[in-house]
Design a protein around this motif. Structure first.
Motif, PDB file in Angstrom:
ATOM      1  N   HIS A  13       0.877  -1.182   0.000  1.00  0.00           N
ATOM      2  CA  HIS A  13       0.000   0.000   0.000  1.00  0.00           C
ATOM      3  C   HIS A  13       0.907   1.223   0.000  1.00  0.00           C
ATOM      4  O   HIS A  13       1.685   1.422   0.945  1.00  0.00           O
ATOM      5  N   TRP A  14       0.776   2.056  -1.036  1.00  0.00           N
ATOM      6  CA  TRP A  14       1.623   3.246  -1.144  1.00  0.00           C
ATOM      7  C   TRP A  14       0.935   4.408  -0.449  1.00  0.00           C
ATOM      8  O   TRP A  14       0.469   5.344  -1.079  1.00  0.00           O
ATOM      9  N   GLU A  15       0.845   4.308   0.855  1.00  0.00           N
ATOM     10  CA  GLU A  15       0.183   5.347   1.642  1.00  0.00           C
ATOM     11  C   GLU A  15       0.693   5.277   3.078  1.00  0.00           C
ATOM     12  O   GLU A  15       1.424   4.355   3.434  1.00  0.00           O
ATOM     13  N   SER A  16       0.269   6.248   3.882  1.00  0.00           N
ATOM     14  CA  SER A  16       0.773   6.308   5.251  1.00  0.00           C
ATOM     15  C   SER A  16       0.238   5.158   6.101  1.00  0.00           C
ATOM     16  O   SER A  16      -0.960   4.844   6.058  1.00  0.00           O
ATOM     17  N   SER A  17       1.098   4.595   6.908  1.00  0.00           N
ATOM     18  CA  SER A  17       0.689   3.502   7.802  1.00  0.00           C
ATOM     19  C   SER A  17       0.004   4.028   9.060  1.00  0.00           C
ATOM     20  O   SER A  17      -0.296   3.250   9.962  1.00  0.00           O
TER      21      SER A  17
END
Ligand SMILES: C[S@@+](CC[C@H](N)C(=O)[O-])C[C@H]1O[C@@H](n2cnc3c(N)ncnc32)[C@H](O)[C@@H]1O
Length: 264
Positions: A13-17
């Protein structure tokens, strides 16, 4: 370039964890990660954790939010391993590993130990007024008391490995040289950890087909270690520019990654 979609056992997932709500609750066996350090490295994204304009308190709050999300995703018998070092500024050293451990504890994690990663080849910081920093820490946490380890799966990395005890249990000092030119170091990322270190964490904390989560995937060391040990891997990384780095690292695993689908 090989597409990451070729790797059925990997989901990135290319997003903030800071928000892991897309992941199934209590599905992950082990979280293996290394967070961005505060005020240290610019990975090139406005929303990354640890930028120079962020206070230390806000930085810790954001890390705590990630740990909180990881806690929800972990199985009750799961563990979390955070590779992190103190922030060494002359006369103002910040004990980040201890602060990280405290923030994880505030999320409900149980602090099991602080492992020392001994880096015999490290030379950073050498001058006539400082000592050379040759270690980082691995903060070892569990979600509950019911976790178990698999020290028998722990691959021997040589005679000088202080992690091995005479009774074949795992000790608290792990020797993993940082070698330029080996897989895991010769990659376009500012702070990868060594593949043998990631493999050891995968081996001791999971079984085949278990799910490993790395909320700060970077160049994909955890993914490489997990897939090469027949585990499944979930990764979060805010900088999609690392996609090509991750896929080129995984290229030699492609032939063995023919499982039916991620959930299978
Ligand atoms: C220390 S590096 C991880 C290195 C990784 N262990 C490896 O071997 O390549 C930390 C990573 O966290 C990423 N990052 C920073 N803020 C993030 C966020 N909010 N969510 C997800 N990733 C983030 C950075 O882009 C960087 O790649």
């Amino acid at each position: 370039m090989i597409s990451l979609s070729n790797f059925a056992d990997l989901e990135v997932h290319w997003e903030s964890s800071e928000d892991l709500s897309d992941l199934e609750t209590a599905s992950v066996q082990s979280v293996i990660t290394s967070p961005p350090y505060w005020n240290l490295k610019d990975y090139g994204h406005d929303e990354q954790i640890g930028t120079t304009d962020e206070s230390y308190e806000r930085y810790l709050n954001r890390l705590q939010q990630v740990f909180n999300e990881c806690y929800q995703c972990l199985r009750d018998d799961g563990t979390m391993w955070i590779v992190v070092d103190s922030l060494i500024e002359r006369g103002n050293m910040k004990l980040l590993p201890y602060h990280v451990a405290e923030r994880a504890r505030d999320c409900g994690f149980l602090l099991q130990n602080m492992i020392v990663w001994y880096k015999p080849t490290a030379i950073a910081g050498m001058n006539d007024r400082t000592v050379v920093n040759k270690k980082e820490y691995i903060v070892f946490l569990s979600k509950s008391e019911s976790y178990s380890l698999h020290p028998e799966m722990n691959e021997d990395v040589g005679d000088e490995d202080p992690a091995k005890t005479t009774t074949d249990e795992l000790g608290t000092i792990w020797r993993h040289p940082v070698k330029r030119g080996s897989l895991g170091q010769n990659v376009s990322h500012k702070a990868p950890f060594p593949v043998p270190l990631a493999k050891r964490l995968v081996q001791v904390s999971t079984e085949p087909r278990n799910i490993v989560l790395d909320p700060f995937l970077g160049s994909g060391t955890t993914a490489y270690a997990a897939l090469s040990e027949d585990r499944r891997c979930l990764g979060y990384e805010i900088n999609q520019e690392f996609e090509s780095v991750v896929s080129s690292r995984l290229a030699d695993l492609q032939q063995s990654a023919l499982h039916t689908n991620f959930q299978g």
